[in-house]
Design an enzyme around this catalytic site. Structure first.
Site, short mmCIF file in Angstrom:
data_model
loop_
_atom_site.label_atom_id
_atom_site.label_comp_id
_atom_site.label_asym_id
_atom_site.label_seq_id
_atom_site.Cartn_x
_atom_site.Cartn_y
_atom_site.Cartn_z
NE ARG A 46 -3.67 2.37 2.34
CZ ARG A 46 -4.36 2.92 3.68
NH1 ARG A 46 -3.93 2.54 4.72
NH2 ARG A 46 -5.08 3.97 3.40
CG HIS A 47 -1.05 4.73 -1.02
ND1 HIS A 47 -1.41 5.54 0.21
CD2 HIS A 47 -2.37 4.26 -1.38
CE1 HIS A 47 -2.59 5.41 0.53
NE2 HIS A 47 -3.19 4.64 -0.48
NE ARG A 50 -5.30 7.72 0.90
CZ ARG A 50 -6.31 8.00 1.64
NH1 ARG A 50 -6.35 8.95 2.50
NH2 ARG A 50 -7.14 7.15 1.94
NE ARG A 117 -4.18 7.12 -2.89
CZ ARG A 117 -5.35 7.73 -3.75
NH1 ARG A 117 -4.99 8.90 -4.11
NH2 ARG A 117 -6.30 6.99 -3.64
CG ASP A 300 -6.64 0.86 1.69
OD1 ASP A 300 -6.89 1.07 0.44
OD2 ASP A 300 -7.47 1.62 2.62
#
Length: 386
Positions: A46-47, A50, A117, A300
């Protein structure tokens, strides 16, 4: 009286040499995992941290977004950059004896969703994984080098962006799930909560119950992110309420991808990613392809869809920079196995995941056999099934 003893010089010398050889072999086996060899790695993460995706109608503080998050909604923050850089450094340490110390384009392929992102997360991760060394140093003041990050267009992304709603079969399964007595019973205990917070958010309860519009998800996310950045939340959004909201969302995503007819849902959702990952792993096991790592920078929901398809989802929302690992090993007998791990906290390390019906080191052929029910050849045809 001295006892007569045979001369042992030559035999001791030979024994000592044999002993040293045995020790060397044992140490070598221990260093190489008793003859097994790591052949390929896939990571899906996952990034990083943010800014909020979107405000809820009655959000009182989003007017300050340009101060708190000057890049706008849904953008990677400095904290998110740091999280991904640390994950990259972790990968460098974990695979230091597998990946080359310097970046080699044939060894790794990076694929990201077409979101700022996730693209930036991949770039930050790679900065930690492959800091330039030797002749790759192009500026001694910047410990960074450009590494390609490939993307899939949002319109055609059926690999990393979920749920895929352009699928009648999935929508039918989703409706069946929401209409099931089991789900309604689980949802019932949250109805007082929804009735309480809906007017506070500026929505009606029916809107919040629609899992396809993401209104409840985005509202919770806005409250959560503002809390992370120490912004005073509304009085009703206390710790107990936020915990209940999170539990409700975990119930919702579990229902979307799992529970009722999980395998059938997986065939048109996360099974697509499982299929893509297995294709890469099979290629690594059957050819002399120099690629060693496949990296997916995603969301996610990507991890939830993937783990739900595999039957290993723990029904908890993945934190920022959570990472799912697939490791392909060639065992001493020449056969291949797959191991899976899930990292949610670098300080604690990854937790092993076991595919239901298999062992931790799952034979590749058995892995394929066990996931066969969620793999389809024709996704479009599968989506049209009644």
């Amino acid at each position: 009286m001295l006892l007569s003893m045979p001369y042992l010089g030559h035999s001791l010398s030979g024994w000592g040499l044999s002993f040293l050889s045995l020790c060397f072999i044992l140490l070598l086996q221990r260093a190489t995992g008793a003859g097994r060899e790591l052949k390929f790695v896939t990571v899906v993460y996952r990034h990083g941290d943010r800014s909020p995706i979107s405000p809820y109608p009655k959000s009182p503080r989003f007017i300050y977004a340009n101060i708190l998050w000057p890049q706008g909604p849904g953008q990677l923050t400095r904290q998110g950059i740091r999280q991904q850089y640390k994950l990259g450094r972790y990968l460098r340490k974990k695979y230091k004896n597998f990946l080359s110390s310097q970046y080699k384009r044939k060894e790794i392929y990076v694929l990201s969703t077409d979101r700022d992102r996730t693209i930036m997360s991949a770039q930050a991760n790679l900065a930690g994984l492959f800091p330039p060394e030797g002749k790759q140093i192009w500026n001694h003041r910047i410990a960074w080098q450009p590494i390609p990050v490939h993307t899939l267009s949002r319109k055609n992304d059926q690999l990393l962006t979920y749920p895929i709603l352009e699928c009648p079969r999935f929508l039918k399964l989703l409706k069946e799930t929401m209409d099931s007595s089991e789900f309604k019973l689980k949802l019932k205990k949250y109805m007082p909560l929804l009735g309480q917070i809906a007017p506070q958010l500026g929505y009606d309860v029916k809107t919040l119950l629609d899992v396809n519009n993401h209104k409840l998800w985005n509202a919770y996310d806005t409250l959560l992110v503002e809390n992370i950045y120490n912004q005073p939340g509304p009085s009703w959004a206390d710790q107990a309420t936020m915990y209940k909201l999170r539990s409700l969302l975990e119930l919702a995503v579990t229902a979307v991808f799992g529970d009722h007819k999980r395998e059938e849902k997986a065939r048109v959702q996360g099974g697509l990613l499982v299929k893509g990952i297995l294709n890469q792993i099979t290629k690594a096991a059957t050819t002399s392809d120099p690629r060693k790592m496949m990296m997916y920078s995603a969301h996610d929901i990507t991890i939830i869809a993937l783990q739900s398809a595999l039957g290993v989802f723990d029904k908890k929302l993945p934190p920022y920079a959570a990472c799912h690992f697939f490791e392909l090993y060639k065992e001493a007998d020449g056969k291949y196995t797959i191991e899976m791990y899930y990292l949610t906290d670098i300080t604690k390390g990854p937790a092993p995941l076991t595919l239901p019906g298999c062992s931790k080191a799952c034979p590749l052929d058995k892995f394929k056999q066990l996931v066969a029910p969620i793999i389809v050849d024709d996704w479009t045809a599968e989506c049209q099934k009644a």
